[in-house]
Design a protein around this motif. Sequence first.
Motif, mmCIF file in Angstrom:
data_model
loop_
_atom_site.group_PDB
_atom_site.id
_atom_site.type_symbol
_atom_site.label_atom_id
_atom_site.label_comp_id
_atom_site.label_asym_id
_atom_site.label_seq_id
_atom_site.Cartn_x
_atom_site.Cartn_y
_atom_site.Cartn_z
ATOM 1 N N SER A 48 -2.484 -5.788 -5.021
ATOM 2 C CA SER A 48 -3.765 -5.692 -5.768
ATOM 3 C C SER A 48 -4.677 -4.378 -5.796
ATOM 4 C CB SER A 48 -4.665 -6.778 -5.336
ATOM 5 O OG SER A 48 -5.433 -6.369 -3.997
ATOM 6 N N GLY A 49 -5.608 -4.420 -6.622
ATOM 7 C CA GLY A 49 -6.633 -3.561 -6.872
ATOM 8 C C GLY A 49 -7.467 -3.356 -5.422
ATOM 9 N N GLY A 50 -8.239 -2.510 -5.403
ATOM 10 C CA GLY A 50 -9.288 -2.631 -4.043
ATOM 11 C C GLY A 50 -10.019 -1.404 -4.291
ATOM 12 N N PRO A 51 -11.040 -1.321 -3.473
ATOM 13 C CA PRO A 51 -12.010 0.044 -3.410
ATOM 14 C C PRO A 51 -11.602 1.295 -3.014
ATOM 15 C CG PRO A 51 -12.719 -1.658 -1.539
ATOM 16 C CD PRO A 51 -11.348 -2.169 -2.302
ATOM 17 N N ASP A 52 -10.494 1.283 -1.937
ATOM 18 C CA ASP A 52 -10.462 2.654 -1.029
ATOM 19 C C ASP A 52 -8.875 2.659 -0.848
ATOM 20 O OD1 ASP A 52 -10.526 4.631 0.679
ATOM 21 O OD2 ASP A 52 -11.992 3.728 1.815
ATOM 22 N N ILE A 53 -8.351 3.691 -1.299
ATOM 23 C CA ILE A 53 -6.947 4.071 -0.939
ATOM 24 C C ILE A 53 -6.469 4.338 0.651
ATOM 25 C CG2 ILE A 53 -6.996 6.572 -1.384
ATOM 26 C CD1 ILE A 53 -4.056 5.997 -3.045
ATOM 27 N N ALA A 54 -7.756 4.480 1.347
ATOM 28 C CA ALA A 54 -7.636 4.788 2.647
ATOM 29 C C ALA A 54 -7.517 3.406 3.570
ATOM 30 C CB ALA A 54 -8.724 5.419 3.231
ATOM 31 N N GLN A 55 -7.720 2.261 2.867
ATOM 32 C CA GLN A 55 -7.694 0.981 3.617
ATOM 33 C C GLN A 55 -6.530 -0.061 2.820
ATOM 34 O OE1 GLN A 55 -11.642 -0.846 3.095
ATOM 35 N NE2 GLN A 55 -12.480 1.156 4.243
ATOM 36 N N ILE A 56 -5.448 0.562 2.831
ATOM 37 C CA ILE A 56 -4.431 -0.134 2.215
ATOM 38 C C ILE A 56 -3.201 -0.749 3.171
ATOM 39 C CG2 ILE A 56 -4.173 1.330 -0.034
ATOM 40 C CD1 ILE A 56 -1.837 2.791 1.367
ATOM 41 N N GLY A 57 -3.623 -0.913 4.323
ATOM 42 C CA GLY A 57 -3.080 -1.582 5.427
ATOM 43 C C GLY A 57 -1.637 -1.233 5.531
ATOM 44 N N ASN A 58 -0.690 -2.332 5.517
ATOM 45 C CA ASN A 58 0.844 -2.130 5.624
ATOM 46 C C ASN A 58 1.527 -1.951 4.024
ATOM 47 O OD1 ASN A 58 0.978 -2.298 8.296
ATOM 48 N ND2 ASN A 58 1.001 -4.490 8.354
ATOM 49 N N CYS A 59 0.682 -1.668 3.215
ATOM 50 C CA CYS A 59 1.318 -1.617 1.735
ATOM 51 C C CYS A 59 2.420 -0.585 1.727
ATOM 52 C CB CYS A 59 0.216 -1.296 0.777
ATOM 53 S SG CYS A 59 -0.955 -2.737 0.321
ATOM 54 N N PRO A 60 2.258 0.452 2.171
ATOM 55 C CA PRO A 60 3.312 1.331 1.900
ATOM 56 C C PRO A 60 4.730 0.836 2.707
ATOM 57 C CG PRO A 60 1.335 2.919 2.894
ATOM 58 C CD PRO A 60 1.275 1.266 2.875
ATOM 59 N N ALA A 61 4.683 0.077 3.570
ATOM 60 C CA ALA A 61 5.915 -0.540 4.316
ATOM 61 C C ALA A 61 6.403 -1.497 3.274
ATOM 62 C CB ALA A 61 5.797 -1.223 5.598
ATOM 63 N N TYR A 62 5.631 -2.243 2.644
ATOM 64 C CA TYR A 62 5.973 -3.233 1.486
ATOM 65 C C TYR A 62 6.901 -2.614 0.523
ATOM 66 C CZ TYR A 62 2.143 -5.855 3.808
ATOM 67 O OH TYR A 62 1.160 -6.541 4.653
ATOM 68 N N LEU A 63 6.880 -1.398 0.311
ATOM 69 C CA LEU A 63 7.530 -0.790 -0.871
ATOM 70 C C LEU A 63 9.125 -0.671 -0.469
ATOM 71 C CD1 LEU A 63 5.073 2.096 -1.796
ATOM 72 C CD2 LEU A 63 5.364 -0.363 -3.071
#
Length: 183
Positions: A48-63
């Motif tokens: 999803s969208g969101g306010p801050d690229i510094a708060q993306i949690g585990n998203c890199p691993a999901y790729l």
Amino acid sequence: MTRILVVDNHGQFTHLERRALRDLGVETELVDNDTPPEAIDADGLVLSGGPDIAQIGNCPAYLELDVPVLGICLGMQLMAAELGGAVGSGEYGGYADVDVRILDPEDPLVGSLAPETRVWASHGDEVREVPPGFTRTATSSVCDIEAISDVDRDLYGVQWHPEVAHTERGEEVFENFRAICEK
């Protein structure tokens, strides 16, 4: 039934992404972006969208989960940043109606849209350089890179928000993503 999870990056429209998928008959739910990658069980993911690229949690691993991924706004930006592209501040700034021009009519995500499609997008930040393996699939007078695709890895991104009513043919983007996940 196709199962597509929406990863919540705490954007204001995330619930609409889930609803758009549910309305298409997709099994879907919201999962927080700190969900461990091994707990993800899906045929596809929407970042999803969101306010801050510094708060993306585990998203890199999901790729790396070997399932199709659709990044929306911040989701596309984090995909680009993590995979060797570049993200920077947009010159336009906030939300606005934008006419995007589809560059590849064969693209499985956006190729079926009208050659000029009106969308609702935020351009506070935007992809400035396409990552290796990706192609630019849409552009506008506001932003050079409005959509990207890596069909070999089934990774896709749009700068705009297909889940909002202001976007023409937004449902079609989700339909196309569902078809990608079902192949």
